[in-house]
Design a protein around this motif. Structure first.
Motif, short mmCIF file in Angstrom:
data_model
loop_
_atom_site.label_atom_id
_atom_site.label_comp_id
_atom_site.label_asym_id
_atom_site.label_seq_id
_atom_site.Cartn_x
_atom_site.Cartn_y
_atom_site.Cartn_z
N GLN A 428 0.83 -1.21 0.00
CA GLN A 428 0.00 0.00 0.00
C GLN A 428 0.86 1.26 0.00
O GLN A 428 0.57 2.22 -0.71
N ILE A 429 1.91 1.25 0.79
CA ILE A 429 2.80 2.42 0.83
C ILE A 429 3.40 2.68 -0.54
O ILE A 429 3.45 3.82 -1.02
N SER A 430 3.82 1.59 -1.21
CA SER A 430 4.41 1.73 -2.53
C SER A 430 3.40 2.27 -3.54
O SER A 430 3.70 3.17 -4.33
N LEU A 431 2.18 1.75 -3.49
CA LEU A 431 1.15 2.20 -4.42
C LEU A 431 0.74 3.65 -4.14
O LEU A 431 0.48 4.42 -5.07
N CYS A 432 0.67 4.00 -2.87
CA CYS A 432 0.30 5.37 -2.52
C CYS A 432 1.33 6.36 -3.03
O CYS A 432 1.00 7.45 -3.54
N ARG A 433 2.59 6.02 -2.89
CA ARG A 433 3.64 6.91 -3.38
C ARG A 433 3.56 7.04 -4.90
O ARG A 433 3.77 8.13 -5.45
#
Length: 896
Positions: A428-433
């Protein structure tokens, strides 16, 4: 009547062209109507203390003293004791106080149009961390705090500022500004102990305390960043921060719910300026500690920073976490649990957070949705104002937005499933960035959506108008067919080979080869001031190639020397010059010497009636003013070095000289030599008061070259046998022009117009321009004032830039009168030249980078676009300055 109509139409067209760059390049990127987004989880901190040390460089804070100690031991201890996280905040340009604080507190990078419209006010509404808090208390400068208070909704941002007069560059030590802030904060918390309502407000959540410390910046401007005043001020701030933390913790009972952020809005160059993109200006310190802030982890591996600072600062063993300046706003919002500023483009730096992975994932997701909200509004606004079949959406979101959001929602669902928790958080962190990055690209895409269309429209307008003017010239002057034939030959042949075959005169090589370096500069990505040096070197040989040297050897040599001397100035730096007051004094003496030569050259050509005592007194007064103005900068510099402040006498002389600079020339005779000398002395005196070094030599050198140009044009007309030639000794600016003597335009008049345009540009860009105002040395205005006032200081520097411009205008007014040149024809020729140049510079205008970069691109376009407007407006001013005369007493009438 037709000419007046043509001038009015031309003025209107060029005003439209001029204003077009502000609609195309400089519009606010902000949108409104977004829904505020906040992380739903409980925040780690109840309150936040933000300390901004204005003008503090990262290396000045982190570099150790020669004995291994730190000048900021408390902030160093925060890192050494692993109590907080540290790094470098990378600021964007322009590195100025207002955009820096907007980036820190509001999370976006302010556009140039907003900065230009108001420094302390808010020309556009924007959200900020302060606006989203329950209460915010601020202490510091009256130049920064009001814009956040007036931009906040409601009445919950309280400001405490000192008088603007305290921001004095001539003060003994500006660190007292920071002492004032710390003292006020102490008094505030002391009073809160006995004030029940204030204490109740302080004990609530979502509060921010903001300390703006201007002492370091002011000392840097006044004494340079390497001075003891600047470095000692850092120690004072460090001690003040340590006492502040102890006081805050005692007040709140050491509840562990206070977060601290220490940073700076921008750095400073070694010569005491900021505004551009040098690392000393863009690298600022960031130290955060307290509730919710991660600890400074020890590292053994090599960190991914290749700038060498870790080793220099002896901090290579502690993890360094760099951020972009706008990232600090979402960090502060996340720590105290308030909505992210809706206009923020910052990305939450997760490495600064000391919280659960779940909290970090939720926070970065909230950050992504907040940025995406801006994108949606921006897209819908552009879609509503564009025909549906012409609308082209941003490619990434048009194809993949739907699938990406589905994946994000699925990952959020997976967060509640323990078996998938670690991988889900990371994903999720990767996709949000990724979502944030593409949303920001989309914002830029829609912000510049109409730029190509509007640019093409303006180009078509330029081409159409220039073509029309050329046709008017050709219809008015039939003898210009020779010029068109010459241009056709230059375009259709291989230049050098053809000229050799034709055995053309030497001057043809100059005419035909000159476009080569000019068009080479056109094809380059940017305009370089060094090209002016090349042009002046080429112009220096003109008398030798045109045959004038045989007829006027002394004047030809003077022309050559003058061009070569003037050619040195564009090679000098615009900013970063070390002050050299001795050169200012030398410039004053050179001015007096030049004036003496001026009078000696004209003593047998002009005579004045013995009863004209006003002329005598005017010249004596100007000489004394020049002597004073040559001495005042040195006296001011000495007084400030001894920390005795700005002497009142110097201030009176400076403002009086400035106020009278356009009035005193009107008291002199309107005969050519006397009036031009008065204008030169009066303007140069003001220029000296605004100079700190080598640029003070520019007006004397330029004026000498202009004087030679007037004389050498007389020789050129004599060589051509022009009947309209008028002896310089007989010229009186106040005399009515005989219309019957105004001649037809000749080929050589094209050269005169080209020289005029070239000298105008050289005068404007020779030592600086409007681009360099933001990075000017404050010492330039110390003869007038030392208390910080951006608009008065900017106005003084603008007048300094315009003075050489007026000198060239007066010179060409003289040449026009002396050669009986048609003002209408002159106007049309200059119009074509300036429009062709403006079309090139239109494509080079940029809305990003430092004020130096932005200002340079604007000033290039402005000067050529304003050529017509300036010619019409300044020609009126110049005509008054040269032809009108004021009498303090009327000369006695003599009767036979």
């Amino acid at each position: 009547m037709r000419m007046m109509t043509f001038l009015l139409v031309g003025l209107l067209v060029h005003v439209v062209f001029f204003l077009s760059i502000f609609d195309i390049y400089f519009t606010s990127p902000l949108v409104h109507g977004m829904t505020p987004q906040a992380t739903p989880m409980a925040p780690p901190a109840s309150r936040l203390v933000l300390v901004v040390a204005d003008g503090l460089r990262a290396d000045s804070l982190f570099t150790l003293l020669p004995n291994g100690s730190s000048r900021a031991p408390y902030l160093r201890f925060v890192n050494r004791a692993e109590k907080g996280t540290w790094g470098v905040s990378h600021t964007r340009v322009p590195t100025e106080s207002r955009p820096g604080h907007v980036a820190l507190i509001a999370g976006f990078y302010e556009d140039v149009s907003a900065i230009a419209k108001g420094w302390k006010e808010n020309p556009v509404e924007f959200d900020s961390v302060f606006n989203e808090t329950r209460n915010t208390w601020c202490w510091g400068s009256p130049d920064i705090l009001p814009m956040f208070a007036k931009g906040a909704s409601g009445d919950h941002v309280y400001t405490h500022t000192y008088p603007a007069e305290e921001e004095d560059f001539a003060s003994t030590d500006a660190s007292r500004l920071d002492t004032w802030v710390f003292t006020q904060v102490k008094s505030f918390f002391q009073s809160a102990k006995s004030n029940s309502s204030l204490r109740a407000n302080l004990l609530e959540d979502e509060n921010v305390f903001f300390l703006h410390l201007l002492g370091i910046d002011t000392n840097g401007h006044a004494h340079r960043p390497m001075s003891q005043e600047y470095l000692n001020n850092i120690g004072l701030v460090d001690t003040g921060v340590a006492e502040l933390v102890s006081m805050v913790e005692d007040f709140f009972g050491h509840d562990g719910r206070t977060a601290y952020v220490f940073t700076s809005d921008h750095g400073m160059t070694n010569w005491g300026s900021h505004g551009a993109g040098h690392p000393s200006e863009t690298l600022t310190p960031l130290v955060a500690w307290g509730a919710g802030v991660n600890y400074a982890h020890k590292v053994t591996e090599v960190q991914p920073y290749k700038d060498g600072f870790l080793q220099d600062w002896k901090l290579e063993h502690l993890r360094r976490v760099d951020v972009n300046q706008a990232d600090i706003a979402p960090l502060m919002a996340s720590l105290i649990g308030i909505p992210f500023p809706v206009n923020s483009v910052g990305v939450l730096p997760l490495l600064y957070l000391n919280n659960s992975d779940h909290f970090k994932a939720e926070s970065i997701y909230t950050n992504a949705i907040q940025v995406l909200e801006q994108y949606k509004i921006k897209m819908s606004q552009k879609k509503e104002t564009t025909l549906s079949f012409l609308f082209t959406p941003y490619h990434f979101f048009f194809v993949t937005l739907h699938s990406l959001l589905i994946r994000l929602l699925q990952d959020i669902f997976d967060l509640v499933q323990p078996v998938h928790f670690p991988s889900s958080v990371s994903c999720q962190i990767s996709l949000c960035r990724s979502l944030i990055a593409h949303a920001l690209e989309g914002l830029l895409y829609y912000h510049t959506y109409d730029r190509f269309f509007l640019g093409c429209s303006v180009v078509l307008g330029f081409v159409g108008w220039t073509s029309y003017v050329v046709l008017v010239i050709l219809k008015t002057h039939a003898n210009l067919n020779r010029l068109s034939e010459t241009l056709c030959v230059c375009v259709t042949v291989v230049i050098t080979g053809f000229l050799l075959i034709q055995r053309s005169p030497v001057t043809y090589y100059v005419y035909c080869l000159l476009p080569v370096p000019l068009w080479y500069s056109v094809l380059k990505d940017f305009f370089h001031r060094a090209m002016l040096t090349v042009g002046l070197v080429v112009l220096s040989v003109w008398p030798f190639l045109s045959g004038l040297f045989d007829k006027a050897k002394f004047r030809s040599l003077s022309w050559c020397v003058g061009c070569l001397c003037l050619a040195a100035f564009p090679l000098m730096p615009v900013v970063g010059r070390e002050p050299n007051i001795h050169l200012v004094t030398c410039a004053g003496l050179l001015t007096l010497f030049t004036s003496a030569c001026y009078l000696w050259s004209s003593r047998r050509r002009t005579t004045l009636h013995l009863s004209d005592r006003q002329q005598f007194f005017t010249q004596v007064a100007l000489i004394h003013i020049m002597l004073l103005c040559a001495y005042v900068p040195s006296l001011t510099h000495s007084s400030l070095q001894q920390k005795q402040g700005l002497p009142l006498f110097n201030q009176i002389i400076s403002w009086t000289t400035l106020a009278s600079s356009m009035l005193v020339p009107l008291l002199s005779s309107t005969r050519l030599f006397h009036r031009l000398l008065s204008i030169f002395l009066s303007l140069t005196a003001t220029y000296l008061l605004l100079s700190t070094g080598s640029e003070a030599l520019f007006p004397p050198v330029l004026s000498w070259l202009m004087f030679v140009w007037i004389n050498i044009e007389q020789e050129a007309m004599l060589a051509q046998g022009v009947s309209g030639r008028q002896e310089l000794a007989t010229i009186d600016f106040s005399a009515n022009i005989d219309i019957t003597k105004i001649r037809q335009l000749k080929l050589d008049d094209i050269r005169r117009s080209y020289f005029f345009v070239f000298f105008i540009i050289t005068a404007f860009f020779g030592t600086g321009n409007i681009a360099s105002i933001n990075s000017f040395d404050p010492a330039s205005v110390y003869c007038f004032l030392t208390i910080f006032n951006p608009f008065i200081m900017g106005g003084l520097m603008m007048w300094k830039v315009i003075i050489p411009f007026i000198i060239v205008m007066c010179t060409f007014e003289t040449i026009q009168v002396a050669t009986q040149l048609s003002s209408r024809s002159l106007f049309l020729i200059v119009l074509v030249i300036s429009d062709l140049m403006a079309l090139h510079f239109f494509f080079l205008v940029q809305d990003y980078g430092s004020w130096l970069d932005i200002g340079t691109s604007i000033s290039h376009y402005v000067i050529v676009m304003s050529m017509t407007i300036f010619l019409m407006l300044l020609s009126v001013v110049t005509h008054i300055l040269t032809s009108q005369r004021l009498f303090l007493w009327r000369p006695k009438m003599h009767f036979p």
